[in-house]
Design an enzyme around this catalytic site. Structure first.
Site, PDB file in Angstrom:
ATOM      1  CG  HIS A  86      -0.206   0.259   2.501  1.00  8.17           C
ATOM      2  ND1 HIS A  86       0.469  -0.741   3.163  1.00  8.17           N
ATOM      3  CD2 HIS A  86      -0.015   1.379   3.223  1.00  8.17           C
ATOM      4  CE1 HIS A  86       1.026  -0.231   4.255  1.00  8.17           C
ATOM      5  NE2 HIS A  86       0.761   1.054   4.319  1.00  8.17           N
TER       6      HIS A  86
HETATM    7  C1  UD1 Z   1      -1.714   5.383   6.397  1.00  5.73           C
HETATM    8  C2  UD1 Z   1      -0.351   5.804   6.991  1.00  5.73           C
HETATM    9  C3  UD1 Z   1       0.673   4.706   6.733  1.00  5.73           C
HETATM   10  C4  UD1 Z   1       0.177   3.347   7.179  1.00  5.73           C
HETATM   11  C5  UD1 Z   1      -1.163   3.078   6.544  1.00  5.73           C
HETATM   12  C6  UD1 Z   1      -1.720   1.753   7.002  1.00  5.73           C
HETATM   13  C7  UD1 Z   1       0.238   8.185   6.977  1.00  5.73           C
HETATM   14  C8  UD1 Z   1       1.065   9.207   6.291  1.00  5.73           C
HETATM   15  N1  UD1 Z   1       0.159   6.996   6.349  1.00  5.73           N
HETATM   16  O1  UD1 Z   1      -1.532   5.312   4.989  1.00  5.73           O
HETATM   17  O2  UD1 Z   1       1.850   5.019   7.456  1.00  5.73           O
HETATM   18  O3  UD1 Z   1       1.109   2.370   6.804  1.00  5.73           O
HETATM   19  O4  UD1 Z   1      -2.062   4.126   6.911  1.00  5.73           O
HETATM   20  O5  UD1 Z   1      -2.942   1.468   6.411  1.00  5.73           O
HETATM   21  O6  UD1 Z   1      -0.329   8.461   8.015  1.00  5.73           O
HETATM   22  N2  UD1 Z   1      -9.212   4.990   2.965  1.00  5.73           N
HETATM   23  C9  UD1 Z   1     -10.387   4.277   3.021  1.00  5.73           C
HETATM   24  N3  UD1 Z   1     -10.834   3.888   4.237  1.00  5.73           N
HETATM   25  C10 UD1 Z   1     -10.194   4.183   5.394  1.00  5.73           C
HETATM   26  C11 UD1 Z   1      -9.013   4.917   5.318  1.00  5.73           C
HETATM   27  C12 UD1 Z   1      -8.510   5.304   4.100  1.00  5.73           C
HETATM   28  O7  UD1 Z   1     -10.986   3.971   2.016  1.00  5.73           O
HETATM   29  O8  UD1 Z   1     -10.671   3.793   6.474  1.00  5.73           O
HETATM   30  C13 UD1 Z   1      -8.681   5.377   1.641  1.00  5.73           C
HETATM   31  C14 UD1 Z   1      -8.936   6.815   1.285  1.00  5.73           C
HETATM   32  O9  UD1 Z   1      -9.279   6.860  -0.029  1.00  5.73           O
HETATM   33  C15 UD1 Z   1      -7.590   7.489   1.475  1.00  5.73           C
HETATM   34  C16 UD1 Z   1      -6.607   6.352   1.214  1.00  5.73           C
HETATM   35  O10 UD1 Z   1      -7.287   5.163   1.630  1.00  5.73           O
HETATM   36  O11 UD1 Z   1      -7.427   8.562   0.625  1.00  5.73           O
HETATM   37  C17 UD1 Z   1      -5.331   6.482   1.977  1.00  5.73           C
HETATM   38  O12 UD1 Z   1      -5.571   6.674   3.378  1.00  5.73           O
HETATM   39  P1  UD1 Z   1      -4.564   7.567   4.271  1.00  5.73           P
HETATM   40  O13 UD1 Z   1      -4.999   7.554   5.687  1.00  5.73           O
HETATM   41  O14 UD1 Z   1      -4.396   8.897   3.617  1.00  5.73           O
HETATM   42  O15 UD1 Z   1      -3.182   6.858   4.102  1.00  5.73           O
HETATM   43  P2  UD1 Z   1      -2.791   5.315   4.030  1.00  5.73           P
HETATM   44  O16 UD1 Z   1      -2.304   5.017   2.669  1.00  5.73           O
HETATM   45  O17 UD1 Z   1      -3.888   4.458   4.582  1.00  5.73           O
END
Ligand code: UD1
Length: 373
Positions: free
Chosen positions: A217
């Protein structure tokens, strides 16, 4: 009850939940056992809402037995600036109102850094659990979160010797750095029996030691079309050799769709929605090999001594390479690295010192000792 110490504990995203659970459970048992005489530790849990889906958040609360958060900031997704700023704006009044002795943050996600900054500017003491990890790669957002969080933290609780050395190199006084071990391994040990009863292998008709478990991811792997295409092609190849289980993170799912890369899976390639903690532990223990870019999985595979290939040029968890079962790889080297690994033993490496299930106790002891100063 007289509260000796009030903690405001912060969790925001999936990899935080297995780090706060051991602390909450340890406080609960030790309060019941009057470990600190008549005094008690009071702990209030703040969920920033960085992760919010049932499969990214709720299932972990249920499986890890974490009580419902006392406060949920509901920040959700956004760019780094938007997400970080929203956490800060919403956390500040809570931190003021709750007036804790310590704000305890874990890991390296945006919520970790945002709450550490707010607390520090309000003059609250900040403890960072999992301090001192460094990849020395500033293109990784988590590296910036780690450096900033550690620079404002008053107490730096480290998982391994290398982390303490990194902090000293940055000028942090030795007296504020305490080696406590790996908090995530507390959660793992506590949940191992339950994880071993997971029906996931049976449901997918997998044999222990005969499949690969994949999680990917990181923006560096999945946000670039050429890279994600190459990875998916490699997974197809691997699935001709052994079944591959790949639960897809929402970020990766979104990118596959953005780039029009088919993600239907076939025969040996099991493409799943994100899975819970118990299923993931079970797959990590039983896999023949793991392919990941997650920090947590590098450590969990090291605990199980399951061979792991990390699809990154570096890791902030070098002990998983020097002692553990982890090796770095790249898309170009993946086939030959898989070959090498399959020629080797099914269990490799050793479990690092203090990854023993007692990190939460050591953490709380240091918090109490520092509060008395
Ligand atoms: C975040 C953390 C990363 C961790 C990862 C684990 C930061 C910078 N990154 O990255 O260190 O390894 O979590 O999962 O804090 N989304 C959903 N549902 C959710 C949450 C997110 O659909 O419950 C989608 C959204 O479209 C979002 C994307 O996932 O834009 C990314 O989520 P985000 O929290 O921005 O970063 P991660 O890639 O999950």
């Amino acid at each position: 009850m007289t509260a000796k110490l009030k903690l405001l504990l912060v969790a925001g995203a999936r990899p935080n939940f297995m780090k706060v659970a051991p602390l909450i459970n340890c406080i609960k048992t030790q309060n019941l056992e009057h470990k600190w005489g008549g005094d008690q530790i009071e702990c209030r849990l703040v969920h920033t809402g960085q992760h919010y889906d049932q499969k990214m958040s709720d299932i972990f609360f249920a499986e890890l037995g974490i009580p419902a958060p006392d406060m949920n900031l509901g920040v959700g997704s956004g760019s780094h600036a938007v997400q970080t700023a929203n956490v800060m704006i919403k956390f500040e009044p809570i931190c003021e109102k709750e007036d804790p002795d310590w704000v305890v943050v874990v890991g390296d996600v945006n919520s970790t850094m945002a709450c550490a900054l707010v607390a520090s500017k309000l003059g609250k003491k900040v403890a960072h659990v999992e301090a001192g990890l460094r990849s020395y790669d500033r293109t990784m957002p988590e590296e910036i979160n780690r450096v900033v969080t550690d620079s404002v933290a008053d107490l730096l609780l480290t998982p391994s010797e290398d982390a303490g050395l990194n902090l000293q190199k940055e000028g942090i006084p030795k007296a504020r750095i305490k080696l406590v071990g790996n908090i995530m391994i507390d959660a793992l040990i506590a949940k191992l029996d339950q994880a071993r009863r997971s029906p996931r292998l049976k449901k997918l008709s997998l044999q222990p030691g005969r499949f690969a478990y994949v999680t990917l991811h990181r923006p560096s792997n999945v946000d670039n079309e050429a890279s994600l295409r190459a990875i998916m092609a490699q997974l197809k190849c691997l699935s001709c050799r052994m079944p591959v289980v790949f639960p897809i993170h929402p970020r990766t799912r979104q990118r596959l769709s953005d780039f029009g890369i088919g993600a239907s899976g076939d025969n040996g390639l099991h493409l799943l929605d994100p899975i819970g903690y118990l299923d993931s532990l079970c797959l990590t223990e039983k896999a023949r090999l793991i392919l990941t870019d997650s920090g947590g999985l590098q450590e969990e595979s090291t605990f199980f001594r399951t061979p792991c290939l990390t699809l990154r040029p570096n890791t902030e968890r070098p002990v998983t390479l020097t002692l553990g079962s982890n090796r770095l790889t790249s898309v170009e080297r993946l086939t030959s690295d898989v070959d090498k690994l399959l020629e080797g033993a099914e269990r490799i490496g050793q479990v690092p010192p203090l990854w023993d299930g007692h990190t939460a106790e050591r953490t709380l002891e240091h918090l109490l000792a520092f509060s008395a100063k």
